[in-house]
Design a protein around this motif. Structure first.
Motif, PDB file in Angstrom:
ATOM      1  N   PRO A 280       0.794  -1.229   0.000  1.00  0.00           N
ATOM      2  CA  PRO A 280       0.000   0.000   0.000  1.00  0.00           C
ATOM      3  C   PRO A 280       0.830   1.285   0.000  1.00  0.00           C
ATOM      4  CG  PRO A 280      -0.055  -1.017   2.159  1.00  0.00           C
ATOM      5  CD  PRO A 280       0.671  -1.961   1.246  1.00  0.00           C
ATOM      6  N   PHE A 281       2.093   1.201   0.388  1.00  0.00           N
ATOM      7  CA  PHE A 281       2.917   2.407   0.469  1.00  0.00           C
ATOM      8  C   PHE A 281       3.960   2.406  -0.639  1.00  0.00           C
ATOM      9  CE2 PHE A 281       2.042   1.431   5.111  1.00  0.00           C
ATOM     10  CZ  PHE A 281       0.895   2.207   5.161  1.00  0.00           C
ATOM     11  N   ALA A 282       3.813   3.320  -1.590  1.00  0.00           N
ATOM     12  CA  ALA A 282       4.757   3.415  -2.703  1.00  0.00           C
ATOM     13  C   ALA A 282       6.077   4.038  -2.267  1.00  0.00           C
ATOM     14  CB  ALA A 282       4.149   4.229  -3.841  1.00  0.00           C
ATOM     15  N   SER A 283       6.020   4.866  -1.212  1.00  0.00           N
ATOM     16  CA  SER A 283       7.245   5.498  -0.723  1.00  0.00           C
ATOM     17  C   SER A 283       7.123   5.757   0.772  1.00  0.00           C
ATOM     18  CB  SER A 283       7.494   6.823  -1.452  1.00  0.00           C
ATOM     19  OG  SER A 283       6.665   7.849  -0.934  1.00  0.00           O
ATOM     20  N   THR A 284       8.233   6.131   1.351  1.00  0.00           N
ATOM     21  CA  THR A 284       8.252   6.440   2.784  1.00  0.00           C
ATOM     22  C   THR A 284       7.577   7.782   3.066  1.00  0.00           C
ATOM     23  OG1 THR A 284      10.453   7.399   2.568  1.00  0.00           O
ATOM     24  CG2 THR A 284      10.324   5.081   3.230  1.00  0.00           C
ATOM     25  N   ASP A 285       7.211   8.527   2.025  1.00  0.00           N
ATOM     26  CA  ASP A 285       6.516   9.802   2.200  1.00  0.00           C
ATOM     27  C   ASP A 285       5.010   9.623   2.374  1.00  0.00           C
ATOM     28  OD1 ASP A 285       8.895  11.250   1.956  1.00  0.00           O
ATOM     29  OD2 ASP A 285       8.718  11.342  -0.223  1.00  0.00           O
ATOM     30  N   ASP A 286       4.481   8.436   2.145  1.00  0.00           N
ATOM     31  CA  ASP A 286       3.059   8.178   2.274  1.00  0.00           C
ATOM     32  C   ASP A 286       2.606   8.518   3.694  1.00  0.00           C
ATOM     33  OD1 ASP A 286       0.711   6.309   3.073  1.00  0.00           O
ATOM     34  OD2 ASP A 286       0.726   6.268   0.875  1.00  0.00           O
ATOM     35  N   PRO A 287       1.491   9.242   3.857  1.00  0.00           N
ATOM     36  CA  PRO A 287       1.021   9.613   5.197  1.00  0.00           C
ATOM     37  C   PRO A 287       0.752   8.406   6.105  1.00  0.00           C
ATOM     38  CG  PRO A 287      -0.145  10.864   3.519  1.00  0.00           C
ATOM     39  CD  PRO A 287       0.681   9.841   2.791  1.00  0.00           C
ATOM     40  N   GLY A 288       0.253   7.317   5.568  1.00  0.00           N
ATOM     41  CA  GLY A 288       0.017   6.120   6.370  1.00  0.00           C
ATOM     42  C   GLY A 288       1.320   5.532   6.888  1.00  0.00           C
ATOM     43  N   TYR A 289       2.311   5.464   6.013  1.00  0.00           N
ATOM     44  CA  TYR A 289       3.636   4.977   6.413  1.00  0.00           C
ATOM     45  C   TYR A 289       4.196   5.876   7.507  1.00  0.00           C
ATOM     46  CZ  TYR A 289       8.547   3.610   6.160  1.00  0.00           C
ATOM     47  OH  TYR A 289       9.802   3.171   6.468  1.00  0.00           O
ATOM     48  N   GLN A 290       4.076   7.183   7.316  1.00  0.00           N
ATOM     49  CA  GLN A 290       4.600   8.141   8.284  1.00  0.00           C
ATOM     50  C   GLN A 290       3.892   8.018   9.634  1.00  0.00           C
ATOM     51  OE1 GLN A 290       7.229  10.294   8.250  1.00  0.00           O
ATOM     52  NE2 GLN A 290       7.791   9.219   6.361  1.00  0.00           N
ATOM     53  N   ALA A 291       2.594   7.729   9.632  1.00  0.00           N
ATOM     54  CA  ALA A 291       1.854   7.560  10.889  1.00  0.00           C
ATOM     55  C   ALA A 291       2.367   6.347  11.667  1.00  0.00           C
ATOM     56  CB  ALA A 291       0.362   7.420  10.604  1.00  0.00           C
ATOM     57  N   ILE A 292       2.576   5.246  10.960  1.00  0.00           N
ATOM     58  CA  ILE A 292       3.093   4.036  11.614  1.00  0.00           C
ATOM     59  C   ILE A 292       4.508   4.280  12.123  1.00  0.00           C
ATOM     60  CG2 ILE A 292       3.737   1.618  11.268  1.00  0.00           C
ATOM     61  CD1 ILE A 292       1.428   1.488   9.196  1.00  0.00           C
ATOM     62  N   ARG A 293       5.326   4.916  11.289  1.00  0.00           N
ATOM     63  CA  ARG A 293       6.714   5.198  11.678  1.00  0.00           C
ATOM     64  C   ARG A 293       6.771   6.117  12.905  1.00  0.00           C
ATOM     65  NH1 ARG A 293      11.036   8.632  10.938  1.00  0.00           N
ATOM     66  NH2 ARG A 293      13.038   7.539  10.854  1.00  0.00           N
ATOM     67  N   ALA A 294       5.931   7.144  12.930  1.00  0.00           N
ATOM     68  CA  ALA A 294       5.916   8.071  14.072  1.00  0.00           C
ATOM     69  C   ALA A 294       5.561   7.335  15.362  1.00  0.00           C
ATOM     70  CB  ALA A 294       4.934   9.209  13.810  1.00  0.00           C
ATOM     71  N   TRP A 295       4.602   6.403  15.292  1.00  0.00           N
ATOM     72  CA  TRP A 295       4.224   5.608  16.470  1.00  0.00           C
ATOM     73  C   TRP A 295       5.412   4.779  16.960  1.00  0.00           C
ATOM     74  CZ3 TRP A 295       2.997   0.066  16.285  1.00  0.00           C
ATOM     75  CH2 TRP A 295       2.536  -0.435  17.503  1.00  0.00           C
ATOM     76  N   ILE A 296       6.109   4.146  16.025  1.00  0.00           N
ATOM     77  CA  ILE A 296       7.266   3.314  16.394  1.00  0.00           C
ATOM     78  C   ILE A 296       8.378   4.180  16.974  1.00  0.00           C
ATOM     79  CG2 ILE A 296       9.111   1.872  15.449  1.00  0.00           C
ATOM     80  CD1 ILE A 296       6.991   0.780  13.444  1.00  0.00           C
ATOM     81  N   GLN A 297       8.675   5.304  16.331  1.00  0.00           N
ATOM     82  CA  GLN A 297       9.755   6.167  16.790  1.00  0.00           C
ATOM     83  C   GLN A 297       9.461   6.786  18.156  1.00  0.00           C
ATOM     84  OE1 GLN A 297      12.729   6.335  15.491  1.00  0.00           O
ATOM     85  NE2 GLN A 297      12.175   5.087  13.717  1.00  0.00           N
ATOM     86  N   ALA A 298       8.174   6.963  18.481  1.00  0.00           N
ATOM     87  CA  ALA A 298       7.792   7.554  19.772  1.00  0.00           C
ATOM     88  C   ALA A 298       7.931   6.560  20.934  1.00  0.00           C
ATOM     89  CB  ALA A 298       6.358   8.071  19.715  1.00  0.00           C
ATOM     90  N   GLY A 299       8.146   5.290  20.623  1.00  0.00           N
ATOM     91  CA  GLY A 299       8.310   4.290  21.665  1.00  0.00           C
ATOM     92  C   GLY A 299       9.522   4.583  22.537  1.00  0.00           C
ATOM     93  N   VAL A 300       9.450   4.155  23.780  1.00  0.00           N
ATOM     94  CA  VAL A 300      10.513   4.414  24.758  1.00  0.00           C
ATOM     95  C   VAL A 300      11.079   3.103  25.258  1.00  0.00           C
ATOM     96  CG1 VAL A 300      11.010   5.460  27.003  1.00  0.00           C
ATOM     97  CG2 VAL A 300       9.351   6.543  25.481  1.00  0.00           C
ATOM     98  N   LEU A 301      12.411   2.988  25.201  1.00  0.00           N
ATOM     99  CA  LEU A 301      13.081   1.811  25.768  1.00  0.00           C
ATOM    100  C   LEU A 301      13.106   1.937  27.289  1.00  0.00           C
ATOM    101  CD1 LEU A 301      16.150   1.132  23.453  1.00  0.00           C
ATOM    102  CD2 LEU A 301      14.204  -0.366  23.855  1.00  0.00           C
ATOM    103  N   GLN A 302      12.665   0.888  27.945  1.00  0.00           N
ATOM    104  CA  GLN A 302      12.676   0.889  29.421  1.00  0.00           C
ATOM    105  C   GLN A 302      13.336  -0.371  29.912  1.00  0.00           C
ATOM    106  OE1 GLN A 302       8.639   1.421  30.723  1.00  0.00           O
ATOM    107  NE2 GLN A 302       8.795   3.615  30.530  1.00  0.00           N
TER     108      GLN A 302
END
Length: 140
Positions: free
Chosen positions: A118-140
């Motif tokens: 579904p994502f032709a590039s990393t600029d796709d808003p859906g891809y960016q939403a998933i990536r932002a969620w992953i990047q916001a994760g915190v290592l504990q």
């Protein structure tokens, strides 16, 4: 008599060898785990998965055993279940290499083989939403 005496001292050893440890062993990576936001998942990631049809019945992730990523079916949505399943597709130490990002991404854009892209590039808003969620994760 000798055999009976030998068995009697072996039994306690076997029982203590099979007992569970006081605490579970630490996971690989120094005992850290990635904590992801359930609220952010519900607000940004779940809608992307739904819009892209990932949770549809039949041939997708809601249609029985299809690999390691199963989502609840449309008729019986369970955000907690889907959150846990999506979280299992995240690489805590190389987040951009997470399966949740690489499988739905076109191979030409750095993705890996998968039947649906579904994502032709990393600029796709859906891809960016998933990536932002992953990047916001915190290592504990």
């Amino acid at each position: 008599m000798t055999n009976r005496a030998g068995i009697l001292w072996v039994v306690p050893l076997l029982l203590t060898a099979c007992s569970s440890p006081d605490a579970p062993p630490l996971p690989p990576g120094g005992g850290q785990r990635l904590v992801l936001s359930f609220a952010q998942y519900q607000q940004t990631v779940a809608p992307v998965l739904s819009t892209q049809g990932c949770d549809a019945g039949g041939d997708c992730h809601g249609g029985g055993i299809r690999g390691t990523f199963a989502l609840s079916p449309v008729a019986a949505k369970s955000d907690p279940f889907d959150f846990e399943q999506a979280s299992l597709q995240v690489n805590a130490y190389d987040r951009d290499a997470s399966t949740l990002l690489t499988k739905p991404l076109a191979v030409a854009a750095g993705g890996v083989p998968h039947s649906f892209k579904p994502f032709a590039s990393t600029d796709d808003p859906g891809y960016q939403a998933i990536r932002a969620w992953i990047q916001a994760g915190v290592l504990q």
